[in-house]
Enzyme design. Structure first.
Site: not given
Ligand code: ATR
Length: 346
Positions: A64, A130, A209, A211, A213-215, A218-219
């Site tokens: 990272y 990793h 991930s 979430l 990766r954010g999708f 936050a869509g």
């Molecule tokens: P990763 O493992 O790649 O970090 P993740 O945890 O699925 O993936 O998602 C991370 C992403 O979700 C980040 O880009 C984060 O953006 P911010 O740094 O701007 O928060 C976004 N994210 C995390 N929590 C969020 C929330 N509650 N609302 C909107 N976006 C969020």
């Protein structure tokens, strides 16, 4: 927003396990891998806020940044090292501008020593491979990791994106504490073989991930607005055409979240929490508000009908695109040569 009173603790791994907070913090987004690096003082503040909130498990990797995320965390943990569990990883590096996966014992040791320096600590709580180097028998990589445990440089060993048979082989050399793999409502390929193997062997599961990766949080518009340098721009699910089709998944989750009075991120995390007491999601965020929202998911409960409803929005037939840009580096391609094959190759 009301925050949960106390974040529960769980144990990863049944043999000499590691106690962690039930939700961790993924730190990749703080450094250059996800677009430009975020301001260091703000990230240190976020780390301290997480610790004060009861989230003590932090996930990083030497990849990272590369390297800068570990250095940042090393600074953030000054004076609070005893309160946190540090997980880092080795085995993916840039060599001549190309990604290389490396599991040779000499490299394992070099990488560990370098991570210890950057993290400014004398012991890593959980050290992951990793990605699996398919040129080196997993036993050979594990022997070196076992030595690092014996020397007190690392406390626990984990693998990231490893197949069931690779997990079994590695575990026979030294007990694994955790397997880290992508796991969310729209990435469930580990459920058939990896999860049952972990449960049979008593290995914890760290869901990266969660979430999407954010999708899922936050869509599509969030994904469309990512910086061009953001690693996620290369992901198949986020290519324009796939993203347009995947939009329906997000819309359905949004509608359900509105009905439940929570956010989509909380719904996605509540689903991961339901997977078991041996599972620790590590949502990544760089924002205190999002962090607070994410730990608020601990207070969102889903009954079995709601769980089924949520799952129905992300079935395989409606998801467009692979979950990873480098599927060749996921557990699906992590079989390593046997020791005898390796000896004959040398
Ligand atoms: P990763 O493992 O790649 O970090 P993740 O945890 O699925 O993936 O998602 C991370 C992403 O979700 C980040 O880009 C984060 O953006 P911010 O740094 O701007 O928060 C976004 N994210 C995390 N929590 C969020 C929330 N509650 N609302 C909107 N976006 C969020």
């Amino acid at each position: 927003m009301a925050l949960p009173v106390g974040v529960p603790r769980i144990q990863l791994g049944s043999i000499n396990g590691l106690e962690v907070s039930k939700i961790g913090l993924g730190c990749v987004g703080m450094s250059a891998t996800y677009g430009p690096p975020k301001p260091e003082p703000e990230m240190i503040k976020l780390v301290h806020h997480a610790i004060d909130s009861g989230v003590t498990s932090f996930d990083t990797s030497d990849f990272y940044g590369p390297y800068t995320n570990e250095t940042l965390l090393g600074k953030a943990f000054k004076g609070v090292r005893q309160k946190v569990e540090i997980s880092t990883k080795f085995g993916v590096r840039l060599k001549d501008d190309k990604l290389e996966i490396q599991g040779h014992p000499t490299y394992v040791r070099e990488a560990c020593e370098a991570s210890l320096k950057r993290l400014d600590t004398d012991c890593i709580d959980l050290y992951y491979v990793h990605r699996i180097d398919v040129r080196v028998p997993i036993e050979v990589t594990m022997w070196e990791l076992k030595k690092l445990v014996e020397e007190g440089k690392i406390k626990h060993i984990g693998l990231s994106e490893a197949s069931a048979s690779t997990i079994r082989r590695a575990h026979s050399v030294h007990p694994l504490t955790a397997i880290q793999t992508e796991w969310s409502i729209w990435s469930r390929d580990l459920e058939e073989q990896v999860v049952p193997t972990c449960r049979e062997l008593g290995i914890g599961i760290v869901a990266y991930s969660p979430l999407g990766r954010g999708f899922l949080a936050a869509g599509p518009s969030f994904i469309q607005n990512l910086a061009d340098t953001d690693f996620r721009k290369r992901f198949p699910r986020f290519k324009q055409q796939n993203l347009e089709q995947n939009k329906h998944i997000y819309d359905s989750i949004c509608e359900m979240a509105a009905r439940k009075g929570c956010t989509t991120a909380q719904l996605a995390l509540a689903w991961v929490f339901l997977q078991g007491e041996d599972v620790c999601p590590i949502p990544g965020t760089t924002k205190i508000d999002n962090f607070n929202q994410n730990i608020g998911a601990l207070m969102v409960s889903l009954n079995s009908e709601e769980k089924a409803e949520l799952e129905s929005y992300a079935t395989l037939d409606v998801i467009h695109g692979d979950r990873h840009a480098f599927m060749s580096q996921t557990w699906m391609n992590s079989e390593t040569p046997t020791l005898s094959q390796w000896t004959s190759m040398k």
